[in-house]
Design a protein around this motif. Structure first.
Motif, PDB file in Angstrom:
ATOM      1  N   ILE A   2       1.769  -3.365   4.701  1.00  0.00           N
ATOM      2  CA  ILE A   2       0.960  -2.222   5.114  1.00  0.00           C
ATOM      3  C   ILE A   2       1.836  -0.981   5.253  1.00  0.00           C
ATOM      4  CG2 ILE A   2      -0.715  -1.388   6.802  1.00  0.00           C
ATOM      5  CD1 ILE A   2      -1.426  -3.990   5.188  1.00  0.00           C
ATOM      6  N   SER A   3       3.043  -1.137   5.683  1.00  0.00           N
ATOM      7  CA  SER A   3       4.084  -0.103   5.803  1.00  0.00           C
ATOM      8  C   SER A   3       3.595   1.242   6.323  1.00  0.00           C
ATOM      9  CB  SER A   3       4.833   0.028   4.476  1.00  0.00           C
ATOM     10  OG  SER A   3       4.491   1.102   3.692  1.00  0.00           O
ATOM     11  N   GLY A   4       3.029   1.233   7.526  1.00  0.00           N
ATOM     12  CA  GLY A   4       2.620   2.485   8.174  1.00  0.00           C
ATOM     13  C   GLY A   4       1.343   3.087   7.632  1.00  0.00           C
ATOM     14  N   LYS A   5       0.566   2.312   6.902  1.00  0.00           N
ATOM     15  CA  LYS A   5      -0.693   2.821   6.337  1.00  0.00           C
ATOM     16  C   LYS A   5      -1.861   2.325   7.189  1.00  0.00           C
ATOM     17  CE  LYS A   5       1.647   4.525   2.946  1.00  0.00           C
ATOM     18  NZ  LYS A   5       2.989   4.479   3.445  1.00  0.00           N
ATOM     19  N   TYR A   6      -2.929   3.093   7.203  1.00  0.00           N
ATOM     20  CA  TYR A   6      -4.079   2.773   8.042  1.00  0.00           C
ATOM     21  C   TYR A   6      -5.362   2.743   7.217  1.00  0.00           C
ATOM     22  CZ  TYR A   6      -0.753   3.427  11.698  1.00  0.00           C
ATOM     23  OH  TYR A   6       0.353   3.281  12.486  1.00  0.00           O
ATOM     24  N   GLY A   7      -6.286   1.864   7.602  1.00  0.00           N
ATOM     25  CA  GLY A   7      -7.580   1.790   6.944  1.00  0.00           C
ATOM     26  C   GLY A   7      -7.559   1.130   5.580  1.00  0.00           C
ATOM     27  N   CYS A   8      -6.529   0.362   5.277  1.00  0.00           N
ATOM     28  CA  CYS A   8      -6.439  -0.301   3.971  1.00  0.00           C
ATOM     29  C   CYS A   8      -7.257  -1.586   3.979  1.00  0.00           C
ATOM     30  CB  CYS A   8      -4.981  -0.597   3.642  1.00  0.00           C
ATOM     31  SG  CYS A   8      -4.004   0.916   3.453  1.00  0.00           S
ATOM     32  N   LYS A   9      -7.612  -2.047   2.771  1.00  0.00           N
ATOM     33  CA  LYS A   9      -8.454  -3.235   2.665  1.00  0.00           C
ATOM     34  C   LYS A   9      -8.063  -4.053   1.442  1.00  0.00           C
ATOM     35  CE  LYS A   9     -13.292  -4.686   2.568  1.00  0.00           C
ATOM     36  NZ  LYS A   9     -14.688  -4.260   2.603  1.00  0.00           N
ATOM     37  N   PHE A  62       0.827  -1.209   0.000  1.00  0.00           N
ATOM     38  CA  PHE A  62       0.000   0.000   0.000  1.00  0.00           C
ATOM     39  C   PHE A  62       0.860   1.258   0.000  1.00  0.00           C
ATOM     40  CE2 PHE A  62      -2.953  -3.199   1.560  1.00  0.00           C
ATOM     41  CZ  PHE A  62      -4.047  -2.939   0.757  1.00  0.00           C
ATOM     42  N   THR A  63       0.397   2.296  -0.705  1.00  0.00           N
ATOM     43  CA  THR A  63       1.148   3.536  -0.854  1.00  0.00           C
ATOM     44  C   THR A  63       0.445   4.738  -0.228  1.00  0.00           C
ATOM     45  OG1 THR A  63       0.170   3.870  -3.043  1.00  0.00           O
ATOM     46  CG2 THR A  63       2.309   2.735  -2.947  1.00  0.00           C
ATOM     47  N   ALA A  64      -0.740   4.523   0.358  1.00  0.00           N
ATOM     48  CA  ALA A  64      -1.474   5.604   1.032  1.00  0.00           C
ATOM     49  C   ALA A  64      -2.500   4.977   1.974  1.00  0.00           C
ATOM     50  CB  ALA A  64      -2.178   6.513   0.021  1.00  0.00           C
TER      51      ALA A  64
END
Length: 168
Positions: free
Chosen positions: A103-110, A75-77
Protein backbone atom coordinates in the motif's frame (compact mmCIF):
# COMPACT_ATOMS: atom_id res chain seq x y z
CA UNK A 1 -13.85 5.49 -9.32
CA UNK A 2 -14.68 1.84 -9.80
CA UNK A 3 -18.18 0.94 -8.74
CA UNK A 4 -19.35 -2.61 -8.13
CA UNK A 5 -22.45 -1.89 -10.18
CA UNK A 6 -20.35 -1.31 -13.31
CA UNK A 7 -20.49 -4.06 -15.95
CA UNK A 8 -18.50 -4.11 -19.16
CA UNK A 9 -17.32 -6.29 -22.01
CA UNK A 10 -13.77 -6.47 -23.35
CA UNK A 11 -13.43 -6.11 -27.12
CA UNK A 12 -11.18 -9.01 -28.25
CA UNK A 13 -9.72 -6.94 -31.10
CA UNK A 14 -8.83 -3.74 -29.23
CA UNK A 15 -8.36 -5.21 -25.73
CA UNK A 16 -10.40 -2.29 -24.34
CA UNK A 17 -13.79 -2.30 -22.66
CA UNK A 18 -16.49 -1.62 -25.26
CA UNK A 19 -19.11 -0.14 -22.97
CA UNK A 20 -19.84 0.33 -19.33
CA UNK A 21 -23.28 -0.03 -17.87
CA UNK A 22 -24.27 0.95 -14.35
CA UNK A 23 -27.31 0.39 -12.19
CA UNK A 24 -28.58 3.84 -13.10
CA UNK A 25 -27.98 3.75 -16.88
CA UNK A 26 -27.94 1.30 -19.73
CA UNK A 27 -24.72 2.68 -21.24
CA UNK A 28 -22.22 5.05 -19.72
CA UNK A 29 -19.24 6.67 -21.36
CA UNK A 30 -16.04 4.79 -20.78
CA UNK A 31 -13.76 6.62 -18.35
CA UNK A 32 -10.33 7.41 -19.78
CA UNK A 33 -8.62 6.13 -16.65
CA UNK A 34 -9.37 2.42 -17.25
CA UNK A 35 -6.38 0.28 -18.28
CA UNK A 36 -6.27 -3.39 -19.28
CA UNK A 37 -3.66 -5.99 -18.37
CA UNK A 38 -3.11 -9.49 -19.71
CA UNK A 39 -5.94 -9.70 -22.24
CA UNK A 40 -5.63 -9.69 -26.03
CA UNK A 41 -4.30 -6.28 -27.15
CA UNK A 42 -4.11 -5.10 -23.54
CA UNK A 43 -2.50 -1.84 -22.54
CA UNK A 44 0.06 -3.72 -20.38
CA UNK A 45 1.36 -7.25 -19.89
CA UNK A 46 2.00 -6.97 -16.14
CA UNK A 47 0.04 -5.43 -13.30
CA UNK A 48 3.00 -3.54 -11.88
CA UNK A 49 3.91 -2.04 -15.27
CA UNK A 50 0.36 -0.67 -15.52
CA UNK A 51 0.48 0.80 -12.00
CA UNK A 52 3.93 2.33 -12.54
CA UNK A 53 2.91 3.93 -15.85
CA UNK A 54 -0.26 5.46 -14.37
CA UNK A 55 0.44 6.96 -10.93
CA UNK A 56 -2.86 8.85 -10.89
CA UNK A 57 -5.78 8.79 -8.50
CA UNK A 58 -8.97 6.94 -9.44
CA UNK A 59 -7.28 4.78 -12.08
CA UNK A 60 -8.89 1.37 -12.66
CA UNK A 61 -6.87 -1.62 -13.84
CA UNK A 62 -8.80 -4.53 -15.36
CA UNK A 63 -6.73 -7.70 -15.01
CA UNK A 64 -7.26 -10.57 -17.45
CA UNK A 65 -7.76 -14.05 -16.03
CA UNK A 66 -4.44 -15.90 -16.00
CA UNK A 67 -1.43 -16.57 -13.77
CA UNK A 68 0.92 -13.63 -13.16
CA UNK A 69 4.19 -15.04 -11.78
CA UNK A 70 6.65 -12.64 -10.14
CA UNK A 71 4.27 -9.71 -10.60
CA UNK A 72 3.33 -7.27 -7.84
CA UNK A 73 0.53 -4.92 -6.88
CA UNK A 74 2.38 -1.94 -5.43
CA UNK A 75 -0.03 0.98 -5.57
CA UNK A 76 1.34 4.25 -7.00
CA UNK A 77 -1.51 6.66 -6.10
CA UNK A 78 -4.51 6.97 -3.82
CA UNK A 79 -7.85 5.42 -4.83
CA UNK A 80 -6.46 3.04 -7.43
CA UNK A 81 -8.45 -0.13 -8.09
CA UNK A 82 -7.14 -3.45 -9.41
CA UNK A 83 -9.96 -5.74 -10.60
CA UNK A 84 -9.58 -9.35 -11.71
CA UNK A 85 -11.91 -10.20 -14.57
CA UNK A 86 -13.83 -13.25 -13.46
CA UNK A 87 -13.57 -15.43 -10.36
CA UNK A 88 -10.59 -14.93 -8.01
CA UNK A 89 -9.23 -18.38 -8.87
CA UNK A 90 -8.95 -17.35 -12.54
CA UNK A 91 -6.63 -14.40 -11.84
CA UNK A 92 -3.62 -15.37 -9.72
CA UNK A 93 -0.61 -13.26 -8.76
CA UNK A 94 2.28 -15.22 -7.26
CA UNK A 95 5.62 -14.10 -5.81
CA UNK A 96 8.32 -16.30 -4.34
CA UNK A 97 9.88 -15.16 -1.05
CA UNK A 98 8.96 -11.50 -1.66
CA UNK A 99 6.27 -9.00 -0.66
CA UNK A 100 3.35 -8.96 -3.10
CA UNK A 101 0.91 -6.07 -2.49
CA UNK A 102 2.28 -2.87 -0.96
CA UNK A 103 0.00 0.00 0.00
CA UNK A 104 3.02 2.26 0.71
CA UNK A 105 1.25 5.30 2.15
CA UNK A 106 -1.70 5.17 -0.25
CA UNK A 107 -5.32 5.47 0.82
CA UNK A 108 -8.62 4.22 -0.60
CA UNK A 109 -7.05 1.52 -2.78
CA UNK A 110 -8.89 -1.66 -3.71
CA UNK A 111 -8.09 -5.16 -4.98
CA UNK A 112 -11.00 -7.23 -6.25
CA UNK A 113 -11.35 -10.84 -7.50
CA UNK A 114 -7.66 -11.74 -7.38
CA UNK A 115 -5.83 -14.64 -5.75
CA UNK A 116 -2.60 -13.34 -4.17
CA UNK A 117 0.04 -15.91 -3.17
CA UNK A 118 3.49 -15.59 -1.62
CA UNK A 119 5.33 -18.92 -1.63
CA UNK A 120 8.60 -20.28 -0.33
CA UNK A 121 9.20 -17.64 2.34
CA UNK A 122 12.46 -17.87 4.26
CA UNK A 123 12.10 -14.47 5.97
CA UNK A 124 9.29 -12.19 7.15
CA UNK A 125 7.44 -11.39 3.91
CA UNK A 126 3.76 -10.46 3.47
CA UNK A 127 0.94 -10.78 0.97
CA UNK A 128 -0.56 -7.33 1.75
CA UNK A 129 1.32 -4.69 3.72
CA UNK A 130 2.34 -1.11 4.25
CA UNK A 131 0.81 2.04 5.67
CA UNK A 132 -2.56 3.18 4.32
CA UNK A 133 -5.98 1.78 3.53
CA UNK A 134 -7.02 -1.03 1.24
CA UNK A 135 -10.24 -2.91 0.50
CA UNK A 136 -9.88 -6.57 -0.47
CA UNK A 137 -13.09 -7.70 -2.18
CA UNK A 138 -13.49 -11.34 -3.22
CA UNK A 139 -9.76 -12.04 -2.88
CA UNK A 140 -7.90 -15.16 -1.78
CA UNK A 141 -4.70 -14.60 0.26
CA UNK A 142 -2.13 -17.35 0.73
CA UNK A 143 1.39 -17.55 2.17
CA UNK A 144 3.77 -20.44 2.79
CA UNK A 145 7.21 -20.80 4.28
CA UNK A 146 9.91 -23.33 3.44
CA UNK A 147 11.46 -23.56 6.87
CA UNK A 148 10.53 -22.91 10.47
CA UNK A 149 11.42 -19.31 11.14
CA UNK A 150 11.72 -18.48 14.82
CA UNK A 151 12.36 -14.73 14.90
CA UNK A 152 9.96 -13.43 12.28
CA UNK A 153 7.26 -15.34 10.45
CA UNK A 154 5.73 -14.51 7.06
CA UNK A 155 2.37 -12.74 7.31
CA UNK A 156 -0.83 -12.59 5.29
CA UNK A 157 -1.37 -8.93 6.26
CA UNK A 158 1.36 -6.70 7.73
CA UNK A 159 0.04 -3.15 8.12
CA UNK A 160 1.54 -0.49 10.39
CA UNK A 161 0.71 2.99 11.72
CA UNK A 162 -3.12 2.78 12.15
CA UNK A 163 -3.93 1.16 8.80
CA UNK A 164 -7.34 0.11 7.56
CA UNK A 165 -7.89 -3.21 5.83
CA UNK A 166 -11.43 -4.13 4.83
CA UNK A 167 -11.98 -7.68 3.64
CA UNK A 168 -15.25 -8.69 2.03
Amino acid sequence: IWQESMKFTINPVTGRPDAVTTASSSAASLPSNIYTVGVTNADYTTIQAALDANPTENAVFLIGPKAYTNDTINFTANYQTVVGLGHYLETQVTKSNANLCNISGKYGCKVENISMRVTGCTTDKYVVGGIGTVILEGCYLYISNTSCITASQPKIVDMTDAPTVEMN
